[in-house]
Scaffold this active site. Sequence first.
Site, PDB file in Angstrom:
ATOM      1  N   GLN A  69       0.823  -1.205   0.000  1.00 44.22           N
ATOM      2  CA  GLN A  69       0.000   0.000   0.000  1.00 44.22           C
ATOM      3  C   GLN A  69       0.858   1.257   0.000  1.00 44.22           C
ATOM      4  O   GLN A  69       2.059   1.216   0.245  1.00 44.22           O
ATOM      5  CB  GLN A  69      -0.932  -0.013   1.217  1.00 44.22           C
ATOM      6  CG  GLN A  69      -0.254  -0.305   2.538  1.00 44.22           C
ATOM      7  CD  GLN A  69      -1.118  -1.082   3.528  1.00 44.22           C
ATOM      8  OE1 GLN A  69      -2.331  -1.157   3.374  1.00 44.22           O
ATOM      9  NE2 GLN A  69      -0.497  -1.668   4.543  1.00 44.22           N
ATOM     10  N   ASP A 118       0.126  -0.539  13.742  1.00 45.85           N
ATOM     11  CA  ASP A 118       0.537   0.665  14.477  1.00 45.85           C
ATOM     12  C   ASP A 118       0.755   0.369  15.958  1.00 45.85           C
ATOM     13  O   ASP A 118       1.414   1.131  16.660  1.00 45.85           O
ATOM     14  CB  ASP A 118      -0.494   1.792  14.304  1.00 45.85           C
ATOM     15  CG  ASP A 118      -1.901   1.332  14.643  1.00 45.85           C
ATOM     16  OD1 ASP A 118      -2.154   1.026  15.809  1.00 45.85           O
ATOM     17  OD2 ASP A 118      -2.742   1.265  13.721  1.00 45.85           O
ATOM     18  N   GLU A 175       0.372  -8.795  11.242  1.00 46.20           N
ATOM     19  CA  GLU A 175       0.211  -7.638  10.350  1.00 46.20           C
ATOM     20  C   GLU A 175       0.864  -7.996   9.013  1.00 46.20           C
ATOM     21  O   GLU A 175       2.007  -8.443   8.970  1.00 46.20           O
ATOM     22  CB  GLU A 175       0.885  -6.407  10.995  1.00 46.20           C
ATOM     23  CG  GLU A 175       1.253  -5.260  10.078  1.00 46.20           C
ATOM     24  CD  GLU A 175       0.057  -4.572   9.421  1.00 46.20           C
ATOM     25  OE1 GLU A 175      -0.798  -4.063  10.138  1.00 46.20           O
ATOM     26  OE2 GLU A 175       0.016  -4.542   8.167  1.00 46.20           O
ATOM     27  N   ASP A 183       0.001 -12.763   6.498  1.00 41.20           N
ATOM     28  CA  ASP A 183      -1.391 -12.508   6.128  1.00 41.20           C
ATOM     29  C   ASP A 183      -2.317 -13.090   7.219  1.00 41.20           C
ATOM     30  O   ASP A 183      -2.285 -14.296   7.486  1.00 41.20           O
ATOM     31  CB  ASP A 183      -1.669 -13.180   4.780  1.00 41.20           C
ATOM     32  CG  ASP A 183      -3.068 -12.859   4.268  1.00 41.20           C
ATOM     33  OD1 ASP A 183      -3.898 -12.338   5.049  1.00 41.20           O
ATOM     34  OD2 ASP A 183      -3.328 -13.130   3.082  1.00 41.20           O
ATOM     35  N   GLY A 184      -3.127 -12.228   7.813  1.00 39.29           N
ATOM     36  CA  GLY A 184      -4.011 -12.660   8.892  1.00 39.29           C
ATOM     37  C   GLY A 184      -5.032 -13.691   8.443  1.00 39.29           C
ATOM     38  O   GLY A 184      -5.484 -14.509   9.249  1.00 39.29           O
ATOM     39  N   ASP A 212      -8.250  -5.757  13.597  1.00 35.91           N
ATOM     40  CA  ASP A 212      -7.976  -4.316  13.496  1.00 35.91           C
ATOM     41  C   ASP A 212      -7.514  -4.041  12.065  1.00 35.91           C
ATOM     42  O   ASP A 212      -6.348  -3.777  11.814  1.00 35.91           O
ATOM     43  CB  ASP A 212      -6.889  -3.945  14.514  1.00 35.91           C
ATOM     44  CG  ASP A 212      -6.597  -2.459  14.519  1.00 35.91           C
ATOM     45  OD1 ASP A 212      -7.328  -1.687  13.879  1.00 35.91           O
ATOM     46  OD2 ASP A 212      -5.603  -2.062  15.157  1.00 35.91           O
ATOM     47  N   SER A 213      -8.459  -4.149  11.161  1.00 36.72           N
ATOM     48  CA  SER A 213      -8.113  -4.132   9.736  1.00 36.72           C
ATOM     49  C   SER A 213      -8.223  -2.731   9.149  1.00 36.72           C
ATOM     50  O   SER A 213      -8.871  -1.858   9.723  1.00 36.72           O
ATOM     51  CB  SER A 213      -9.086  -5.031   8.977  1.00 36.72           C
ATOM     52  OG  SER A 213     -10.378  -4.456   9.030  1.00 36.72           O
ATOM     53  N   PRO A 273      -5.539  -5.266   0.729  1.00 32.89           N
ATOM     54  CA  PRO A 273      -5.205  -6.462   1.525  1.00 32.89           C
ATOM     55  C   PRO A 273      -6.230  -6.775   2.608  1.00 32.89           C
ATOM     56  O   PRO A 273      -6.299  -7.895   3.098  1.00 32.89           O
ATOM     57  CB  PRO A 273      -3.852  -6.115   2.157  1.00 32.89           C
ATOM     58  CG  PRO A 273      -3.710  -4.632   2.070  1.00 32.89           C
ATOM     59  CD  PRO A 273      -4.519  -4.205   0.873  1.00 32.89           C
TER      60      PRO A 273
HETATM   61  N1  SAM Z   1      -7.486   1.822  12.960  1.00 29.32           N
HETATM   62  C1  SAM Z   1      -7.471   1.585  11.593  1.00 29.32           C
HETATM   63  C2  SAM Z   1      -8.693   1.958  10.820  1.00 29.32           C
HETATM   64  O1  SAM Z   1      -9.798   1.477  11.065  1.00 29.32           O
HETATM   65  O2  SAM Z   1      -8.550   2.788   9.933  1.00 29.32           O
HETATM   66  C3  SAM Z   1      -6.840   0.313  11.248  1.00 29.32           C
HETATM   67  C4  SAM Z   1      -5.399   0.402  11.612  1.00 29.32           C
HETATM   68  S1  SAM Z   1      -4.258  -0.774  11.187  1.00 29.32           S
HETATM   69  C5  SAM Z   1      -2.985   0.292  10.611  1.00 29.32           C
HETATM   70  C6  SAM Z   1      -4.849  -1.702   9.798  1.00 29.32           C
HETATM   71  C7  SAM Z   1      -3.777  -2.662   9.299  1.00 29.32           C
HETATM   72  O3  SAM Z   1      -4.365  -3.825   8.748  1.00 29.32           O
HETATM   73  C8  SAM Z   1      -2.872  -2.081   8.213  1.00 29.32           C
HETATM   74  O4  SAM Z   1      -1.601  -1.835   8.730  1.00 29.32           O
HETATM   75  C9  SAM Z   1      -2.854  -3.183   7.128  1.00 29.32           C
HETATM   76  O5  SAM Z   1      -1.578  -3.392   6.572  1.00 29.32           O
HETATM   77  C10 SAM Z   1      -3.354  -4.388   7.921  1.00 29.32           C
HETATM   78  N2  SAM Z   1      -3.923  -5.456   7.084  1.00 29.32           N
HETATM   79  C11 SAM Z   1      -4.733  -5.319   6.010  1.00 29.32           C
HETATM   80  N3  SAM Z   1      -5.021  -6.535   5.498  1.00 29.32           N
HETATM   81  C12 SAM Z   1      -4.407  -7.446   6.285  1.00 29.32           C
HETATM   82  C13 SAM Z   1      -4.318  -8.871   6.276  1.00 29.32           C
HETATM   83  N4  SAM Z   1      -4.944  -9.595   5.322  1.00 29.32           N
HETATM   84  N5  SAM Z   1      -3.588  -9.487   7.236  1.00 29.32           N
HETATM   85  C14 SAM Z   1      -2.948  -8.770   8.195  1.00 29.32           C
HETATM   86  N6  SAM Z   1      -2.981  -7.426   8.248  1.00 29.32           N
HETATM   87  C15 SAM Z   1      -3.695  -6.763   7.310  1.00 29.32           C
END
Ligand code: SAM
Length: 281
Positions: free
Chosen positions: A31, A86, A106, A138-139, A156-157, A163
């Site tokens: 991203q 984060d 993450e 990958d979660g 917390d996606s 992704p």
């Molecule tokens: N608080 C935030 C919001 O609602 O806007 C979410 C914060 S957190 C930074 C979201 C994270 O999910 C991102 O860093 C992203 O890289 C991660 N993410 C997205 N898809 C994912 C997946 N399939 N597996 C693990 N992490 C993932």
Amino acid sequence: MDLYLTEQQTDNQRLSVRVTKTLHHEKTDFQDLVIVETPQWGRLLALDGFFQTNEVDEFVYHEMGAHVPLFTHPDPKRVLVVGGGDGGMVREVVKHPGVEHVDLVEIDGRVIETSKQYFPDIAVALTGNPKVHIHVADGIKWVAEHEAEYDVIIIDSSEPVGPGEGLFTPEFYANVFKALTGDGLMVAQTESPWSNAAVIKRAFGGISKSFPITRLYTCAVPTYPTGLWSFTLGSKKHDPVDADVAERFGDMKTRYYTPGMHFGALQLPRFIQQMTEEAAR
Ligand code: SAM
């Protein structure tokens, strides 16, 4: 000339924040990642143009994402956070003294590294905490490969595009169910009831297919689209409306979550209540 960072929140609405400095900008493998300094919200992280977190209002989302499920489970020991690079969610999870093991999964290691560098107060638990185990993976795959392992899983996606898309499907929630212990529970961030009703219905419907107890709750996050945000909780046994919060809460340091907020957040305005009823049908 003033510089603004703008999130296109809906097709017809934008939020712009004034930027005094761009601290970091890169295209990761997953991203577009930007961190800026703003007078209104302090440092702010955006992924693919969506505001993710900032120093000023982050506590609302992270406290409500972590403490509602962790106080609903009577004795959470093993916790999985999916996404959340984060570190804010993990910071709140480790406030619970009974938690022994936290896996943070993450997909984008650059979110973790840049958060440690630019958001030390949010990412504080990502360094040097023996309970916290960080996995860049990958979660979706992680959850599919684990069975009966976690008491609480927090999704917390980022937004359900890119992704994060696969983190909003019924198949994923079914695997989350399997990855939980016999009385485990999950919570997922499920966007805004004003601008993302379809996402909420899809998530609530998908979660209620797997879990006998499904509850939506809200909180106020001013930098997220429309300012009203939702989480959806799916539970095998424990209902958040019956949680024994007051005694365990003690003198935990929070700024938004309180035992009163726990129950208040579960009280839904009628139009949101109707959304959940339609989704569960
Ligand atoms: N608080 C935030 C919001 O609602 O806007 C979410 C914060 S957190 C930074 C979201 C994270 O999910 C991102 O860093 C992203 O890289 C991660 N993410 C997205 N898809 C994912 C997946 N399939 N597996 C693990 N992490 C993932």
